[in-house]
Write a protein that holds these residues in place. Structure first.
Motif, PDB file in Angstrom:
ATOM      1  N   TRP A  44      32.464  32.639  29.749  1.00  0.00           N
ATOM      2  CA  TRP A  44      33.529  33.478  30.326  1.00  0.00           C
ATOM      3  C   TRP A  44      34.238  34.308  29.248  1.00  0.00           C
ATOM      4  O   TRP A  44      34.654  33.809  28.213  1.00  0.00           O
ATOM      5  CB  TRP A  44      34.550  32.614  31.062  1.00  0.00           C
ATOM      6  CG  TRP A  44      35.759  33.400  31.520  1.00  0.00           C
ATOM      7  CD1 TRP A  44      37.025  33.330  31.019  1.00  0.00           C
ATOM      8  CD2 TRP A  44      35.797  34.383  32.564  1.00  0.00           C
ATOM      9  NE1 TRP A  44      37.855  34.206  31.682  1.00  0.00           N
ATOM     10  CE2 TRP A  44      37.129  34.871  32.634  1.00  0.00           C
ATOM     11  CE3 TRP A  44      34.844  34.916  33.430  1.00  0.00           C
ATOM     12  CZ2 TRP A  44      37.524  35.843  33.546  1.00  0.00           C
ATOM     13  CZ3 TRP A  44      35.240  35.882  34.342  1.00  0.00           C
ATOM     14  CH2 TRP A  44      36.549  36.340  34.407  1.00  0.00           C
ATOM     15  N   VAL A  47      38.155  39.465  32.003  1.00  0.00           N
ATOM     16  CA  VAL A  47      37.705  40.658  32.717  1.00  0.00           C
ATOM     17  C   VAL A  47      38.614  41.840  32.350  1.00  0.00           C
ATOM     18  O   VAL A  47      39.794  41.668  32.035  1.00  0.00           O
ATOM     19  CB  VAL A  47      37.690  40.396  34.249  1.00  0.00           C
ATOM     20  CG1 VAL A  47      39.086  40.267  34.821  1.00  0.00           C
ATOM     21  CG2 VAL A  47      36.917  41.467  34.994  1.00  0.00           C
ATOM     22  N   GLU A  51      35.632  46.664  34.322  1.00  0.00           N
ATOM     23  CA  GLU A  51      34.758  45.684  34.988  1.00  0.00           C
ATOM     24  C   GLU A  51      35.240  45.400  36.408  1.00  0.00           C
ATOM     25  O   GLU A  51      34.421  45.223  37.318  1.00  0.00           O
ATOM     26  CB  GLU A  51      34.728  44.382  34.188  1.00  0.00           C
ATOM     27  CG  GLU A  51      33.888  44.464  32.925  1.00  0.00           C
ATOM     28  CD  GLU A  51      33.858  43.142  32.178  1.00  0.00           C
ATOM     29  OE1 GLU A  51      32.764  42.719  31.757  1.00  0.00           O
ATOM     30  OE2 GLU A  51      34.920  42.516  32.005  1.00  0.00           O
ATOM     31  N   MET A  88      26.181  46.319  34.960  1.00  0.00           N
ATOM     32  CA  MET A  88      26.687  44.967  34.672  1.00  0.00           C
ATOM     33  C   MET A  88      25.564  43.975  34.943  1.00  0.00           C
ATOM     34  O   MET A  88      24.793  44.155  35.889  1.00  0.00           O
ATOM     35  CB  MET A  88      27.892  44.680  35.586  1.00  0.00           C
ATOM     36  CG  MET A  88      28.592  43.367  35.315  1.00  0.00           C
ATOM     37  SD  MET A  88      29.892  43.009  36.543  1.00  0.00           S
ATOM     38  CE  MET A  88      31.167  44.136  36.025  1.00  0.00           C
ATOM     39  N   ARG A  92      27.200  38.231  34.648  1.00  0.00           N
ATOM     40  CA  ARG A  92      28.602  38.636  34.478  1.00  0.00           C
ATOM     41  C   ARG A  92      29.266  38.851  35.834  1.00  0.00           C
ATOM     42  O   ARG A  92      30.411  38.441  36.052  1.00  0.00           O
ATOM     43  CB  ARG A  92      28.672  39.916  33.635  1.00  0.00           C
ATOM     44  CG  ARG A  92      30.080  40.453  33.406  1.00  0.00           C
ATOM     45  CD  ARG A  92      30.945  39.444  32.687  1.00  0.00           C
ATOM     46  NE  ARG A  92      32.290  39.969  32.401  1.00  0.00           N
ATOM     47  CZ  ARG A  92      33.341  39.230  32.140  1.00  0.00           C
ATOM     48  NH1 ARG A  92      33.234  37.906  32.119  1.00  0.00           N
ATOM     49  NH2 ARG A  92      34.512  39.759  31.890  1.00  0.00           N
ATOM     50  N   LYS A  95      30.142  35.566  37.382  1.00  0.00           N
ATOM     51  CA  LYS A  95      31.313  34.942  36.733  1.00  0.00           C
ATOM     52  C   LYS A  95      32.607  35.534  37.315  1.00  0.00           C
ATOM     53  O   LYS A  95      33.555  34.810  37.627  1.00  0.00           O
ATOM     54  CB  LYS A  95      31.275  35.171  35.216  1.00  0.00           C
ATOM     55  CG  LYS A  95      30.360  34.235  34.481  1.00  0.00           C
ATOM     56  CD  LYS A  95      30.958  32.825  34.399  1.00  0.00           C
ATOM     57  CE  LYS A  95      29.984  31.879  33.722  1.00  0.00           C
ATOM     58  NZ  LYS A  95      29.835  30.612  34.409  1.00  0.00           N
TER      59      LYS A  95
END
Length: 409
Positions: A44, A47, A51, A88, A92, A95
């Motif tokens: 992690w 963010v 994103e 992306m 990701r 997550k």
């Protein structure tokens, strides 16, 4: 909006950067708390706003492709999209999906079941009010937000059993000239008790509560509100009239609250009258109309004079006479049905299990439809005439940074 305004400019009238930045903060806070409780997650990374926009873009893409799984973008199958997938990684995206939150923590005084999404709904409501002045005629109804029939037809019984039943009903007040949704009301199903969603269908008093909530900002504006049988009632219409809200509603002896209405108008005569014939009873400004057209249709209204004539035009049988209230009701309801047919297929197809997330994605879908309606009314539409699907595709690409969103200033 200027002629150079892009799809994302219209979307950000309702979901601006400050709202997205709050989602970034709340998601990062939730991820931190989650890892403190359940162990750290080495993969992690906090963010960012860029994103978060891409994350929304991926979710919104399911409203264009009508694909149930957003992860199909990264697969090699029919719904894969290489240009979107490169922005992306799937890992990701998953997550961010795992930790995504609008409100990370419950405050001590919160008892509302939708506390995780309510601040977003409130900000969306304020932006709807600020961006658009509706026409005089509006409709209260439940928009079509149920499962895609094509998916249901191709779904196995096991998959259907796994899907949880929707735990809320969504009601809207909608401008009947443009289709713009002015106000949203979410009614939560609190267990299977007497106030649950299943009982809501037969609860006129609960529907009256929904109507009052949807019209709380409508007082004193001379609006005419069209309602279905579950909301139509003499008590509610008289209450609204005192607030300067006028109504026209279809009445059903079975579904409506008929308290205070004359019984002679609620029973069908032994021999049916000719098509187009009607009876009227009045009390002050309120008229109860019983109109016959292959069946008895009853309307309650204080918005139209019962003596004003109208016509219902049928392709085969020509013109059928009726009071103006009946013609107006039929015209506005048919517009809303056309809106549902056109726009409900652009609702985000992603189906999370959590109720607050379901409400959130429905609200985002409504915001995009509203953004498109404003786009069609603006000068930007005359520059590039995007269809609803093209507008959605453009919005996805702009959120993912694949298209330059032209500056609005």
């Amino acid at each position: 909006m200027p002629p150079s305004a892009s799809a994302v400019d219209f979307f950000q009238l309702f979901v601006p950067d400050n709202v997205l930045k709050n989602m970034v903060v709340q998601t990062n806070m939730y991820a931190k708390k989650f890892q403190e409780r359940f162990g750290s997650d080495g993969a992690w990374v906090e963010v960012t706003l860029t994103e978060m926009k891409a994350f929304l873009g991926y979710m919104i893409s399911t409203s264009i492709s009508h694909c149930e799984s957003v992860l199909s973008i990264w697969s090699g199958g029919f719904y894969s999209n290489r240009s979107l997938a490169l922005v992306m990684s799937q890992a990701r995206f998953e997550k961010i999906l795992k930790y995504f939150h609008v409100v990370a923590f419950r405050s001590s005084q919160t008892t509302h079941g939708l506390y995780k999404v309510q601040p977003f709904l409130d900000s969306l409501q304020n932006s709807f009010d600020a961006a658009f002045r509706p026409s005089q005629t509006q409709v209260l109804h439940e928009p079509l937000i149920d499962e895609d029939p094509v998916f249901i037809a191709t779904c196995t019984e096991r998959e259907l059993r796994k899907r949880k039943k929707r735990k809320f009903s969504l009601w809207v007040r909608q401008c009947s000239s443009t289709g713009f949704i002015i106000q949203i009301y979410v009614h939560l199903k609190e267990g299977g008790g007497p106030d649950g969603l299943d009982a809501l269908k037969n609860k006129p008093q609960l529907h009256s509560m929904v109507a009052r909530s949807l019209c709380r900002n409508a007082a004193g504006k001379n609006y005419i509100i069209f309602t279905g049988p579950s909301i139509t009632s003499l008590t509610l219409f008289e209450e609204f009239e005192k607030q300067g809200i006028y109504c026209c509603g279809l009445l059903s002896v079975r579904k409506s609250d008929c308290t205070g209405l004359p019984l002679s108008m609620l029973t069908n005569p032994a021999t049916p009258p000719a098509r187009g014939q009607y009876q009227i009873k009045m009390k002050g400004n309120m008229s109860l109309i019983c109109w016959y057209n292959k069946g008895h249709f009853r309307f309650l209204t204080n918005a139209y004079s019962p003596v004003q004539q109208g016509v219902i035009i049928k392709r085969k049988s020509g013109e059928i006479p009726c009071p103006l209230a009946v013609e107006a009701f039929a015209a506005h309801l048919s517009y809303i049905c056309r809106y549902d047919d056109k726009y409900s297929k652009y609702f985000i197809s992603h189906k999370p299990n959590k109720t607050w997330q379901q409400v959130f994605w429905f609200a985002i879908s409504i915001a995009i439809n509203n953004a498109y309606i404003l786009y069609k009314m603006s000068d930007a539409y005359h520059v590039k005439r995007y269809s609803r699907a093209q507008f959605g595709e453009r919005l996805v690409r702009e959120l993912l940074g694949l298209e330059d969103a032209s500056p609005t200033h």
